[in-house]
Design a protein around this motif. Structure first.
Motif, short mmCIF file in Angstrom:
data_model
loop_
_atom_site.label_atom_id
_atom_site.label_comp_id
_atom_site.label_asym_id
_atom_site.label_seq_id
_atom_site.Cartn_x
_atom_site.Cartn_y
_atom_site.Cartn_z
N TYR A 157 0.88 -1.17 0.00
CA TYR A 157 0.00 0.00 0.00
C TYR A 157 0.91 1.22 0.00
CZ TYR A 157 -4.12 2.80 1.46
OH TYR A 157 -5.16 3.68 1.54
N ARG A 158 0.63 2.17 -0.87
CA ARG A 158 1.49 3.37 -0.89
C ARG A 158 0.69 4.65 -0.99
NH1 ARG A 158 4.41 0.54 -5.96
NH2 ARG A 158 3.06 -1.14 -5.30
N GLU A 159 1.24 5.69 -0.47
CA GLU A 159 0.61 7.01 -0.50
C GLU A 159 1.66 8.07 -0.70
OE1 GLU A 159 -1.72 8.84 -0.95
OE2 GLU A 159 -3.27 7.34 -1.12
N GLY A 160 1.20 9.31 -0.94
CA GLY A 160 2.15 10.39 -1.15
C GLY A 160 1.54 11.73 -0.85
N LEU A 161 2.40 12.67 -0.52
CA LEU A 161 1.99 14.06 -0.27
C LEU A 161 2.97 14.98 -0.99
CD1 LEU A 161 1.43 14.01 3.61
CD2 LEU A 161 -0.36 13.98 1.84
N ARG A 162 2.47 16.15 -1.38
CA ARG A 162 3.38 17.19 -1.84
C ARG A 162 4.13 17.69 -0.61
NH1 ARG A 162 0.00 21.58 -4.92
NH2 ARG A 162 0.02 22.48 -2.82
#
Ligand SMILES: Nc1nc2c(c(=O)[nH]1)N[C@H]1C(S)=C(S)[C@@H](COP(=O)(O)O)O[C@H]1N2
Ligand SMILES: [Mo]
Length: 306
Positions: free
Chosen positions: A178-183
């Motif tokens: 599971y992966r996520e990201g933010l600026r």
């Protein structure tokens, strides 16, 4: 739990009444300082100036109705199966565009951070919401300690892959990890925390122990659980739900009543715990955190950048 203190104030010393008074005093103090600055953050101990005044859901509600696909797709699967996950020892790889990359033991990650209670609304993309009293610290504190290089524009996060302990990972329902990201500006925002607990105790495993991200103005899926990797990068990271269905889940995923999910409306929400016959509530733009975060998106079309 590992670190249950802020300065010399222990969680066990904070009675609900004292905590309530502190919060009111801190809100008054922070307003005088202009709310979101680092000075306001420093003032806070115990319940945070960033907390909502809404009544928290019960621990029972928060720990028994979960999304954590590593343990299955049913809301009851995480509570039923998460006990199998070993959370100690735990290490977090911090890599990419940082001065001090490495594999950090959880104790190193937590050493010296100011843990505090933050009562935040959590709004799932499935149009239900609850209010959670997290214990956590600002992601920006950790990023400052490892030294973010100026070339870094985004932060990418990954959850542990351990199919022998996470039975949902035996099926390819999502692409693991599971992966996520933010600026980077979203990651540095004082509302963005890494949580290690809730209701003054260690985080239940079904809620993402021992370390999970919480980004309260975005749909719940951005708040990635059981984090083992944090990478600083100059490219917009791939994110699990966007990889699965890009027309339904964008990179930003800010809570927005004006942009419907293609298969359902986002205009209203159901509050977990209110009962079958309670009415729905209007969705708040940015989940109610607009005063603090709307400026991050000045000049962006949020219907396009959904
Ligand atoms: N690793 C991982 N993180 C995850 C998820 C998941 O399936 N796996 N589900 C997300 C979704 S859709 C929501 S709504 C929140 C739910 O958090 P909670 O169970 O603590 O309320 O976790 C998010 N974080
Ligand atoms: Mo969600």
């Amino acid at each position: 739990m590992r670190r249950t203190f802020m300065g010399d104030l222990r969680w066990s010393d904070v009675t609900p009444h004292a905590a309530f008074l502190n919060r009111r005093q801190l809100i008054a103090g922070a307003a005088a300082l202009g709310f979101a600055g680092p000075a306001a953050a420093k003032l806070s101990y115990g319940p945070s100036v960033f907390s909502t005044d809404e009544k928290p859901n019960t621990l029972e509600e928060i720990a028994s109705y979960n999304n954590f696909y590593e343990f299955g797709t049913d809301k009851r699967d995480p509570a039923a199966h998460a006990a199998a996950l070993t959370t100690d020892p735990w290490s977090v790889k911090i890599d990419g565009m940082v001065d001090k990359p490495g594999d950090y033991d959880l104790a190193d990650v937590l050493s010296g951070v100011a843990l505090e209670e933050r009562i935040y609304r959590l709004r799932c993309v499935e149009a239900w919401a609850m209010v959670v009293p997290w214990i956590g610290f600002q992601l920006s504190d950790l990023l400052a300690r490892v030294g973010v290089q100026p070339s870094a524009k985004y932060v990418a996060f990954e959850t542990i892959v351990r199919p022998e302990e996470m039975e949902g990972q035996k099926s390819p329902i999502l692409e693991w990890p599971y992966r996520e990201g933010l600026r980077i500006d979203e990651a540095m925002h004082p509302l963005t925390i890494l949580a290690t607990g809730l209701y003054g105790e260690e985080l239940p495993k079904q809620n993402g122990a021992p370390l999970r991200l919480v980004v309260p103005w975005k749909y719940g899926f951005k708040s990635i659980k059981s984090v083992v990797r944090i990478s600083l990068t100059d490219r917009q990271p791939e994110t699990t739900w966007n990889m699965l269905q890009p027309s339904e889940y964008g990179f930003y995923s800010n809570v927005n009543p004006e942009v419907d999910h293609p298969r359902w409306s986002q205009a209203s929400e159901r509050r977990v715990g209110e009962g079958l016959f309670a009415g729905r509530h209007p969705t708040m733009k940015f989940n109610g955190y607009g005063d603090q975060v709307a400026s991050l998106y000045a000049g962006q079309d949020l219907a396009k950048d959904y």
